[in-house]
Design a protein around this motif. Structure first.
Motif, PDB file in Angstrom:
ATOM      1  N   TYR A  30      37.756  49.691  41.554  1.00 19.39           N
ATOM      2  CA  TYR A  30      36.923  49.286  42.685  1.00 19.39           C
ATOM      3  C   TYR A  30      35.460  49.058  42.278  1.00 19.39           C
ATOM      4  O   TYR A  30      34.554  49.194  43.094  1.00 19.39           O
ATOM      5  CB  TYR A  30      37.027  50.327  43.808  1.00 19.39           C
ATOM      6  CG  TYR A  30      38.413  50.364  44.398  1.00 19.39           C
ATOM      7  CD1 TYR A  30      38.801  49.451  45.360  1.00 19.39           C
ATOM      8  CD2 TYR A  30      39.364  51.273  43.940  1.00 19.39           C
ATOM      9  CE1 TYR A  30      40.082  49.454  45.882  1.00 19.39           C
ATOM     10  CE2 TYR A  30      40.653  51.281  44.457  1.00 19.39           C
ATOM     11  CZ  TYR A  30      40.999  50.375  45.424  1.00 19.39           C
ATOM     12  OH  TYR A  30      42.286  50.372  45.924  1.00 19.39           O
TER      13      TYR A  30
ATOM     14  N   LEU B  55      38.144  54.404  50.531  1.00 19.71           N
ATOM     15  CA  LEU B  55      37.803  54.421  49.112  1.00 19.71           C
ATOM     16  C   LEU B  55      37.609  55.850  48.610  1.00 19.71           C
ATOM     17  O   LEU B  55      37.952  56.166  47.462  1.00 19.71           O
ATOM     18  CB  LEU B  55      36.553  53.587  48.860  1.00 19.71           C
ATOM     19  CG  LEU B  55      36.753  52.081  48.965  1.00 19.71           C
ATOM     20  CD1 LEU B  55      35.454  51.339  48.730  1.00 19.71           C
ATOM     21  CD2 LEU B  55      37.802  51.597  47.969  1.00 19.71           C
TER      22      LEU B  55
ATOM     23  N   HIS C 249      32.425  49.810  44.813  1.00 20.88           N
ATOM     24  CA  HIS C 249      32.697  49.126  46.079  1.00 20.88           C
ATOM     25  C   HIS C 249      32.354  49.993  47.284  1.00 20.88           C
ATOM     26  O   HIS C 249      32.068  49.482  48.375  1.00 20.88           O
ATOM     27  CB  HIS C 249      34.173  48.728  46.120  1.00 20.88           C
ATOM     28  CG  HIS C 249      34.509  47.725  47.177  1.00 20.88           C
ATOM     29  ND1 HIS C 249      33.601  46.827  47.691  1.00 20.88           N
ATOM     30  CD2 HIS C 249      35.682  47.480  47.833  1.00 20.88           C
ATOM     31  CE1 HIS C 249      34.182  46.067  48.602  1.00 20.88           C
ATOM     32  NE2 HIS C 249      35.442  46.451  48.718  1.00 20.88           N
TER      33      HIS C 249
END
Length: 676
Positions: free
Chosen positions: A149, A136, A255
């Motif tokens: 996200y 990420l 996230h």
């Protein structure tokens, strides 16, 4: 293992003394047998662990884990609890093969060594990112801040809300969980995380007055917030005030700091903190034994170096390299448009329902084939995609909780991992045969679920592109626990009625995402499945996605009615579609002349010699030119002995020459066969 036992005084017989099968009573599959009590302290502990993980009152040593509501996600949790409590290592495959405590107890006698437990440990100056965080962070660096996200939980609060208590309670939760007060950065040595001290962590809490008509648009606007992970904490809150008694709470977390399974500890801690703060007290919860940073350090230590063939990472990487060798770069899905060079992750959402009766049939099929309902759904998705032209090698992604140690149960953080389930539909198997393949593949994948997906992508090194997700483009999620409803069910905020409110999804990280959530009554009887198909609007129109969702339910209906039919025989079209293709599009009868095609071309060349007959890549032939060139080649073929009752192979690409060759062969009286 019998799923039901019926006791008879005598077997019914026919007049000639044979067994009268029609007179046998139907078994009651819902009746619960008494079962045996634990025979040893270890079996007593296992009964307690089964009951704890499954959320049931009591378990006997003859009860089947999966018939009591167990599934692959709960199986992972049970394996973790057994490891911690009994110091025994158990595979998920073993649990599938010996799902009763009576059978499992013997298998534990041969269990292997136990891995190191997750505990708090000394922190180095630079705390590394977990493997999931690394991906990420890489995407954040590549794409910049984006809402793709974001994870949003929205609650409708009805009643007398203490806004100040709620604001303080959320601050309490952020102080409790380091993952919610972490920022990210990198230097010449790479990326690392910085935990902000609790007293310095300020999470934005915005109160907005809105009307009922405005709240939907304001929610969508807030969900679109773009976190700058280098500067701001990965969590923020909006409270939309509709009136003194009506509020909508939005908890938005990036996230990189949370996953779906984090909603339960979030709900529990928010409830405890708010209940304390409305009494003007601080929450008195038990301190957490570990934090997410401890997990990131433990993960790297427990997996080891994947270049070491004896390490966990090395062994699992070897498995995945063999399992995914020759994987197609991308699935050839029936898209409405060509794939763009860069995906913008825009998406649509199609809800659909699997009724209770069909849900019950899916559950029965799973039990009869020693699989899970998830495996049945996965096989149905693979069969559907094969029927729609995606090929016979169908890689499907699925998330797993990744919480393989008990210490993670109460943490908010990104533990989720992703598995690639390579589904083989070659050879036109029956659906039952396909389930056997899926079961073997999935159980092997679960046994190798520790290797982070991010590390797998690095090792396999597929062609890097922003056009599609690496290794798979279709995701299947099966939530036997309603994570989205966890807050509304667990967060019993004093003086408030809490209900979950869904925010309209406008993004899709994958080409297609099939999501399922099962429902059961208090006796564990199937009550239906809530399904959804998320789709990339770069590739699909809404009507096409809706048709695909409808076809999927049709596949489920067909395979549960006749699991031994071959997947090529599964009916995926509706009655209306069959009527359209077979009748509406074929209603008018056309009379064709008896004149052979090559003679029709010659006649047309006499009538309109200068009219264009064939066009290809900017070049063209008139009817006169086509007929003349066809005659020239036909004479050459006749000189080679070509004639009636013979076949001529045409190994030609799509071109003017291919059309001339077909016509020439017909003029000789032979037949042509185009070959690739």
């Amino acid at each position: 293992v019998p799923s039901a036992i019926v006791t008879l005084d005598a077997l019914p017989l026919t007049p000639n003394g044979k067994l009268d099968r029609k007179a046998l009573p139907a078994p009651d599959y819902t009746a619960k047998s008494a079962g045996r009590a634990p025979r040893s302290p270890r079996e007593e502990i296992l009964c307690a662990l089964y009951a704890e993980v499954l959320g049931v009152d009591g378990v006997t040593i003859d009860d089947n884990f999966f018939e009591l509501g167990g599934h692959s996600l709960l199986a992972t949790r049970l394996v973790s609890r057994i490891r911690t409590t009994l110091s025994a290592e158990l595979s998920i495959r073993q649990l599938f093969e010996t799902p009763t405590i009576a059978a499992l107890s013997g298998a534990l006698d041969e269990s292997g060594s136990v891995r190191t437990a997750l505990t708090a440990r000394p922190r180095p100056e630079r705390i590394p990112l977990s493997y999931a965080q690394q991906r990420l962070w890489f995407l954040h660096q590549l794409e910049g801040p984006t809402p793709t996200y974001n994870t949003a939980t929205t609650l409708r609060l009805t009643g007398a809300l203490d806004t100040d208590a709620l604001r303080t309670a959320i601050s309490d939760v952020v102080a409790r969980h380091e993952s919610l007060r972490t920022v990210f950065t990198e230097d010449e040595q790479g990326s690392y995380q910085i935990v902000v001290p609790a007293e310095a962590a300020e999470t934005p809490f915005t109160v907005v007055d809105v009307t009922e008509e405005e709240v939907g648009d304001r929610l969508a606007e807030a969900v679109g917030h773009c976190f700058d992970l280098t500067l701001e904490l990965p969590a923020r809150t909006w409270l939309f005030r509709l009136s003194e008694q009506e509020h909508v709470l939005l908890l938005l977390i990036h996230h990189i700091a949370s996953d779906a399974w984090s909603r339960t500890p979030l709900a529990q801690d928010l409830t405890a903190a708010y209940a304390a703060r409305v009494r003007s007290e601080a929450p008195t919860w038990a301190p957490l034994s570990v934090q997410y940073a401890d997990y990131a350090l433990w993960q790297q230590g427990i997996l080891g170096d994947d270049s070491d063939p004896e390490s966990i990472a090395g062994k699992q990487l070897t498995y995945w390299k063999e399992q995914l060798a020759g994987l197609p770069e991308q699935l050839d899905l029936p898209t409405d448009r060509p794939r763009p060079a860069t995906s913008d992750y825009s998406g649509g959402h199609i809800p659909f329902a699997v009724p209770a009766e069909l849900h019950a049939r899916l559950t029965s099929l799973a039990r009869a084939t020693n699989t899970s309902t998830f495996m049945v759904a996965q096989a149905a998705v693979a069969a559907l995609l094969t029927r729609l032209g995606a090929g016979e090698d169908i890689p499907i992604g699925t998330p797993v909780a990744g919480r393989t140690d008990d210490a993670t149960d109460h943490l908010i953080g990104l533990f989720i991992n992703t598995l690639v389930l390579r589904t083989d539909t070659a050879g036109n198997p029956t659906f039952r045969e396909l389930l056997d393949r899926v079961r073997d593949t999935d159980l092997a994948a679960y046994a190798h679920q520790d290797l982070p997906f991010e590390r797998l992508v690095e090792a396999l090194n597929p062609a890097r592109t922003l056009a599609h997700h690496p290794l798979f483009q279709v995701l299947v999620t099966f939530n036997n626990t309603d994570h989205e409803g966890a807050l509304s069910e667990i967060a019993q905020l004093p003086g408030l009625d809490v209900s979950y409110r869904e925010v309209q999804r406008t993004t899709s990280k994958f080409d297609l995402s099939f999501g399922f959530a099962e429902s059961f009554d208090e006796t564990r009887q199937p009550q239906g499945i809530s399904g959804a198909l998320d789709f990339s609007t770069d590739l699909f129109d809404r009507a096409s996605a809706q048709a695909m969702a409808d076809r999927f339910v049709r596949v489920l209906e067909a395979v549960t009615a006749a699991p031994d039919q071959r997947i090529a025989d599964i009916e995926i079209t509706s009655a209306a579609e069959r009527e359209r293709v077979l009748v509406e599009w074929n209603g008018a009868r056309t009379e064709l002349p008896d004149t052979p095609l090559h003679e029709l071309v010659a006649e047309q060349a006499l009538r309109t010699p200068d009219a264009v007959a064939v066009v290809c890549d900017g070049d063209s032939l008139t009817y006169a030119e086509l007929d003349r060139r066809g005659n020239q080649l036909a004479r050459h073929l006749l000189e080679q002995g070509v004639g009636a009752e013979q076949f001529v192979a045409l190994a030609l690409p799509k071109s003017l020459d291919a059309i001339v060759s077909m016509l020439a062969v017909l003029k000789t009286g032979a037949a042509y066969l185009p070959i690739d």
